[in-house]
Design an enzyme around this catalytic site. Structure first.
Site, PDB file in Angstrom:
ATOM      1  N   GLU A   1       1.070 -13.018   3.376  1.00 23.70           N
ATOM      2  CA  GLU A   1       1.310 -14.277   2.381  1.00 23.70           C
ATOM      3  C   GLU A   1       1.890 -15.269   3.456  1.00 23.70           C
ATOM      4  O   GLU A   1       1.704 -16.462   3.158  1.00 23.70           O
ATOM      5  CB  GLU A   1       2.432 -13.781   1.393  1.00 23.70           C
ATOM      6  CG  GLU A   1       1.765 -13.007   0.392  1.00 23.70           C
ATOM      7  CD  GLU A   1       2.913 -12.304  -0.795  1.00 23.70           C
ATOM      8  OE1 GLU A   1       2.274 -11.619  -1.360  1.00 23.70           O
ATOM      9  OE2 GLU A   1       4.075 -12.534  -0.318  1.00 23.70           O
TER      10      GLU A   1
ATOM     11  N   ASN B   1       2.159  -7.040   3.109  1.00 24.33           N
ATOM     12  CA  ASN B   1       1.920  -7.860   1.952  1.00 24.33           C
ATOM     13  C   ASN B   1       2.477  -9.209   2.207  1.00 24.33           C
ATOM     14  O   ASN B   1       1.896 -10.442   2.076  1.00 24.33           O
ATOM     15  CB  ASN B   1       2.526  -7.580   0.734  1.00 24.33           C
ATOM     16  CG  ASN B   1       1.838  -6.286   0.410  1.00 24.33           C
ATOM     17  OD1 ASN B   1       0.417  -6.182   0.255  1.00 24.33           O
ATOM     18  ND2 ASN B   1       2.171  -5.465  -0.682  1.00 24.33           N
ATOM     19  N   SER B   2       3.786  -9.254   2.748  1.00 20.57           N
ATOM     20  CA  SER B   2       4.816 -10.446   2.988  1.00 20.57           C
ATOM     21  C   SER B   2       4.000 -11.022   4.257  1.00 20.57           C
ATOM     22  O   SER B   2       3.916 -12.283   4.269  1.00 20.57           O
ATOM     23  CB  SER B   2       6.119 -10.117   3.355  1.00 20.57           C
ATOM     24  OG  SER B   2       6.815  -9.785   2.020  1.00 20.57           O
TER      25      SER B   2
ATOM     26  N   HIS C   1      10.691  -9.113   6.708  1.00 20.46           N
ATOM     27  CA  HIS C   1      10.599  -7.806   7.379  1.00 20.46           C
ATOM     28  C   HIS C   1       9.273  -6.893   8.045  1.00 20.46           C
ATOM     29  O   HIS C   1       9.435  -5.933   8.597  1.00 20.46           O
ATOM     30  CB  HIS C   1      11.255  -6.640   6.360  1.00 20.46           C
ATOM     31  CG  HIS C   1       9.924  -6.634   5.348  1.00 20.46           C
ATOM     32  ND1 HIS C   1       9.463  -7.625   4.614  1.00 20.46           N
ATOM     33  CD2 HIS C   1       9.450  -5.505   4.626  1.00 20.46           C
ATOM     34  CE1 HIS C   1       8.807  -7.148   3.691  1.00 20.46           C
ATOM     35  NE2 HIS C   1       8.742  -5.853   3.720  1.00 20.46           N
TER      36      HIS C   1
ATOM     37  N   HIS D   1       2.296  -1.528  -2.905  1.00 21.19           N
ATOM     38  CA  HIS D   1       1.125  -0.922  -3.059  1.00 21.19           C
ATOM     39  C   HIS D   1       0.448  -1.335  -4.391  1.00 21.19           C
ATOM     40  O   HIS D   1      -0.652  -1.621  -4.622  1.00 21.19           O
ATOM     41  CB  HIS D   1       1.203   0.748  -3.216  1.00 21.19           C
ATOM     42  CG  HIS D   1       1.672   1.217  -1.925  1.00 21.19           C
ATOM     43  ND1 HIS D   1       0.897   1.916  -1.171  1.00 21.19           N
ATOM     44  CD2 HIS D   1       2.828   0.944  -1.161  1.00 21.19           C
ATOM     45  CE1 HIS D   1       1.714   2.484   0.166  1.00 21.19           C
ATOM     46  NE2 HIS D   1       2.773   1.696  -0.088  1.00 21.19           N
TER      47      HIS D   1
ATOM     48  N   ALA E   1       8.844   1.989   8.642  1.00 19.96           N
ATOM     49  CA  ALA E   1       7.366   2.129   8.233  1.00 19.96           C
ATOM     50  C   ALA E   1       6.581   1.554   9.523  1.00 19.96           C
ATOM     51  O   ALA E   1       6.815   1.670  10.822  1.00 19.96           O
ATOM     52  CB  ALA E   1       6.991   1.709   6.938  1.00 19.96           C
ATOM     53  N   GLU E   2       5.476   0.858   9.111  1.00 21.95           N
ATOM     54  CA  GLU E   2       4.716   0.301  10.202  1.00 21.95           C
ATOM     55  C   GLU E   2       5.016  -0.842  10.784  1.00 21.95           C
ATOM     56  O   GLU E   2       4.146  -1.756  11.407  1.00 21.95           O
ATOM     57  CB  GLU E   2       3.040   0.562   9.642  1.00 21.95           C
ATOM     58  CG  GLU E   2       2.811  -0.580   9.004  1.00 21.95           C
ATOM     59  CD  GLU E   2       3.012  -1.024   7.801  1.00 21.95           C
ATOM     60  OE1 GLU E   2       2.408  -2.089   7.006  1.00 21.95           O
ATOM     61  OE2 GLU E   2       4.075  -0.468   7.311  1.00 21.95           O
TER      62      GLU E   2
ATOM     63  N   ASP F   1      -4.684   5.300  -3.470  1.00 20.79           N
ATOM     64  CA  ASP F   1      -3.971   5.054  -2.309  1.00 20.79           C
ATOM     65  C   ASP F   1      -3.805   6.541  -1.333  1.00 20.79           C
ATOM     66  O   ASP F   1      -4.051   7.589  -1.241  1.00 20.79           O
ATOM     67  CB  ASP F   1      -2.569   5.069  -2.846  1.00 20.79           C
ATOM     68  CG  ASP F   1      -1.608   4.156  -1.900  1.00 20.79           C
ATOM     69  OD1 ASP F   1      -0.841   5.108  -1.139  1.00 20.79           O
ATOM     70  OD2 ASP F   1      -1.359   3.001  -2.346  1.00 20.79           O
TER      71      ASP F   1
END
Length: 483
Positions: free
Chosen positions: A380, A376-377, A372, A22, A395-396, A133
């Site tokens: 990228e 963010n990954s 995973h 985050h 998570a999502e 957030d």
């Protein structure tokens, strides 16, 4: 920048949840807004301010005229029932001596301690808006008291937000015979197939479930949503989101692309556990698209049994690789006792801790990304034009996997079927690892995936350039909150 007062400088305040996933995109957002003439202030705690200060200093050295600062809030961990120094999710996800589920909930609840401090700061500084957030539902009410518009930042994309909304509205998981029976998510564009085991647990009666209801209600009362995405990546879902889920949303990503310089890319997150130049030199010695990069983000921490299967799967694949393994406080590295690392050292690099991920993904030798599916990954990887092996954990991330495999068709799944409650659950075999790695790198279908991935990378870069979809949406945002 257009404004009713030409002297007025837009002031945007940011309040990220205290977790790398985050904080990193929030820092990018603050840099982006300040590079467009705004004043950016990031609110955080004493320990997290040290994490953010170095990249801010790098940014300021490159752009001395730009206005970006940190505001530090008190967070007395021990008084709040947390261990000393527990100011970041990293504290309990990397420490196996604590119950991370209990600690996570306690941590989420403790953040409401910030509410009074936030009210005082907003009253004193009167920023033009607050981007807080999603996990700070009390921020909407705090901002209202000073008549400051509060915007929500989820840290994920349109697709997963729409998927979650459709599942919550229609509850299709209640109409299947078993938790592993596939069903189509109703109304979500694209006929997306998922199972009950892969959706985010919607238990509204649990304490965390009640907290998530507060999150959703505060979002509905907020002034809108800021999304780290770009229109061309998920156009149908961006339209759906703005029509049915949140009437006001601005997409301004991919945020990682704004880090132009070597040092900015290298210092994204923690200091790398390896010398960046040494890592790039190793990649320089490999052929184009021949290296697979494996990383599971800043939270997931696999146990020895799974690490061993990954190691043996990589060995069997015959592929060059860079593999990031999270440091674990009780990990004796038994998975390496069979001499795997010694046998693989010519064609493999194991990084323990933090890697300069953006630099590795962008290198021409890197040909695929085992991820995973954290947002963010994933972004990228998209910006680097890479096909992916998807390995969601929680998570999502299963929603994000469906975007990659079913909509964008730039990835293959490794065979993960459900949320991992404990890292000993549902071990993915070495055979599955080997098959997925080979499939994403070699063959006719691999080439087709690569072409699609490269095209998305071009779109990602164009979106943030002048006249691009994210550039224009950010312009609209700046105009609205400056006037």
């Amino acid at each position: 920048m257009s404004s009713s007062n030409p002297q007025h400088k837009l002031h945007v305040m940011f309040f990220p949840f205290m977790a790398y996933g985050h904080m990193i995109p929030t820092l990018d957002m603050a840099k982006l807004l300040s590079s467009r003439g705004a004043k950016s202030t990031i609110i955080t705690t004493p320990l997290n301010s040290r994490i953010l200060q170095k990249p801010i200093d790098v940014f300021k050295n490159l752009n001395p005229n730009l206005d970006i600062d940190i505001e530090i809030f008190d967070f007395p961990c021990v008084e709040l029932g947390l261990p000393e120094g527990c100011e970041n999710v990293d504290f309990f996800t990397s420490n196996t001596n604590v119950d991370s589920n209990y600690m996570a909930f306690k941590f989420f609840m403790s953040t409401s301690f910030f509410k009074d401090q936030l009210e005082v700061l907003l009253k004193k500084t009167r920023p033009d808006c607050l981007i807080a957030d999603m996990f700070f539902p009390w921020a909407t009410e705090a901002a209202e008291k000073s008549h400051v518009p509060r915007l929500v930042f989820h840290g994920t994309g349109y697709f997963s937000l729409c998927a979650g909304y459709c599942i919550k509205m229609h509850k299709p998981q209640n109409k299947v015979a078993s938790s592993c029976e596939p069903f189509v998510i109703p109304e979500l564009p694209g006929d997306i197939v998922i199972t009950q085991e892969q959706i985010i647990d919607g238990d509204n009666e649990s304490e965390m479930g009640k907290f998530m209801i507060d999150v959703r209600e505060s979002e509905l009362k907020s002034s809108g949503v800021v999304v780290n995405s770009f229109y061309e990546l998920e156009p149908d879902h961006a339209d759906f989101y703005k029509r049915f889920v949140a009437k006001r949303a601005w997409h301004i990503g991919p945020l990682s692309v704004i880090n132009r310089g070597f040092e900015e890319k290298a210092e994204r997150g923690k200091k790398a556990s390896i010398d960046e130049a040494e890592c790039l030199k190793w990649l320089d010695s490999k052929e184009q698209d021949s290296v697979i990069y494996i990383s599971f983000g800043s939270v997931a921490c696999f146990k020895n049994k799974q690490l061993r299967e990954i190691a043996l799967g990589l060995e069997a694949s015959g592929t060059n690789f860079i593999w990031v393994v999270r440091e674990n406080t009780d990990d004796k590295e038994e998975w390496l006792q069979e001499g795997v690392e010694e046998r693989l050292k010519e064609r493999g690099m194991i990084i323990r801790g933090w890697a300069p991920q953006v630099l590795i993904l962008e290198h021409q030798a890197t040909g695929g990304f085992v991820t995973h599916c954290g947002w963010n990954s994933l972004l990228e990887g998209v910006a680097a034009g890479l096909p992916m092996v998807t390995w969601p954990i929680g998570a999502e991330q299963f929603y994000n996997e469906k975007l990659v495999t079913q909509v964008l068709r730039t990835g293959v799944n490794v065979g993960a079927t459900k949320h991992v409650k404990a890292m000993e659950d549902d071990i993915i075999s070495r055979e599955k690892v080997e098959k997925a790695v080979r499939e994403v790198l070699v063959g006719v279908e691999a080439e087709e995936r690569r072409k699609r991935a490269k095209k998305l990378a071009e779109m990602a870069k164009a979106a943030v350039e002048e006249g691009g979809s994210s550039f224009n949406d950010l312009n609209n945002f700046i105009k609205e909150f400056s006037s």
